[in-house]
Design an enzyme around this catalytic site. Structure first.
Site, mmCIF file in Angstrom:
data_model
loop_
_atom_site.group_PDB
_atom_site.id
_atom_site.type_symbol
_atom_site.label_atom_id
_atom_site.label_comp_id
_atom_site.label_asym_id
_atom_site.label_seq_id
_atom_site.Cartn_x
_atom_site.Cartn_y
_atom_site.Cartn_z
ATOM 1 N N ILE A 45 42.521 44.966 37.237
ATOM 2 C CA ILE A 45 43.038 45.712 36.251
ATOM 3 C C ILE A 45 42.166 45.304 35.036
ATOM 4 O O ILE A 45 42.217 46.045 33.992
ATOM 5 C CB ILE A 45 44.351 44.476 36.108
ATOM 6 N N LYS A 46 41.288 44.151 35.156
ATOM 7 C CA LYS A 46 40.568 43.925 33.780
ATOM 8 C C LYS A 46 39.603 44.893 33.507
ATOM 9 O O LYS A 46 39.063 44.772 32.279
ATOM 10 C CB LYS A 46 40.143 42.327 34.093
ATOM 11 N N ASP A 47 39.082 45.815 34.421
ATOM 12 C CA ASP A 47 38.407 46.693 34.015
ATOM 13 C C ASP A 47 38.895 47.611 32.779
ATOM 14 O O ASP A 47 38.156 48.074 31.946
ATOM 15 C CB ASP A 47 38.199 47.953 35.032
#
Length: 310
Positions: A45-47
């Protein structure tokens, strides 16, 4: 679909629906929808956050050509920031507590990052202090500091949350998600609350986190859990916190792999445990949304699918 950079593949991940046929805890007519964020190109998700932090840094004049990006991270934010920084031609330094996922550290290095370690006993707080020190030493550097930067929740308010409403409408009963920096949880929650003020917000943490008032101590579940209350949670009407043991989280992680072919990390397993408890407490016809933040292949050195203790 043809894209011109790997960053263009970030977002618009699918929702996987679970019903009573997969889990008997889910009442007939109800469903859990899991946002499969591990399918982003950097594996988490941190993309989304990485791209937004770099874009905002440029807009605010804090980043220019050649600026070094410094960030304390358990790994996934580092990978996301490294992907975005690579596109912009920026060097990166990530401060990581020792003994955190070797795979995530290897991936950050593969994307050109320098890794600086801090003692595991100091946790993420120690990594934050070291990152601040490095930032003071290095003149042309930028410290996004996801734990304090309002761009963190804003990234998810503007990207992930609208995707949920686009797919499910405004009738979501509950939002259940893990809390680390609090950015994902608060950004999505704020967006959903604006469309349905009655939605239930359930924060998921591992034992050893302090959101439910317990003592801070180590835990095997990575990526969620706090040593201090994130400022992003202030004024959110959180219904309750679900505190999940390592045993519960890893058992669900194994179950999702062996029975459903879903290869996710332990924070996703913990989120599913929380979502199942929530949906079981609600009337039939409820829609519970959760998030599977990252992939399990970055924890293979910790044998998350094998250890009988979990």
């Amino acid at each position: 679909m043809i894209i011109n950079s790997i960053q263009a593949a970030i977002g618009h991940t699918p929702l996987l629906r679970f019903t009573h046929h997969q889990f008997e805890e889910i009442p007939e007519g109800s469903a859990i929808y899991a946002k499969l964020e591990y399918l982003n190109p950097g594996g988490s998700i941190k993309d989304r956050l990485g791209v937004y932090l770099i874009e905002e840094g440029f807009k605010q004049g804090r980043i220019k050509e050649g600026t070094t990006i410094i960030e304390p991270t358990a790994g996934n934010t580092g990978i996301g920031v490294a992907l975005a920084a690579l596109e912009a031609g920026l060097p990166t330094i990530f401060v990581v507590p020792e003994k955190f996922s070797l795979e995530k550290q290897a991936l950050m290095r593969a994307l050109g990052a320098e890794i600086v370690h801090t003692p595991i006993a100091e946790g993420i707080s120690g990594a934050i202090e070291e990152a601040k020190r490095l930032h003071e030493e290095l003149a042309d550097s930028y410290l996004p500091l996801q734990f304090e930067n309002p761009a963190n929740p804003e990234a998810y308010y503007r990207s992930l949350a609208p995707e949920l409403v686009e797919d499910l409408g405004e009738g979501i009963t509950s939002f259940v998600a893990g809390i680390g920096s609090g950015g994902t949880f608060s950004g999505v929650a704020r967006y959903l609350l604006e469309r349905n003020s009655a939605i239930r917000l359930i924060g998921v943490e591992p034992e050893g986190s302090i959101l439910n008032g317990g003592d801070s101590h180590g835990h095997e579940i990575e990526g969620i859990g706090v040593e201090f209350i994130p400022t992003f949670l202030n004024e959110l009407p959180i219904s309750c916190f679900a505190t999940i043991s390592d045993d519960e989280g890893f058992a669900m992680t194994r179950k999702l792999a062996k029975e459903h072919g879903i290869l996710i990390g332990s924070s996703s397993g913990a989120a599913m445990v929380g979502a199942l408890a929530e949906v079981a407490s609600l009337p039939a016809g409820s829609q519970v949304v959760t998030i599977f933040p990252d992939a399990g292949d970055r924890y293979l050195s910790k044998e998350i699918y094998l250890r009988e203790a979990y």
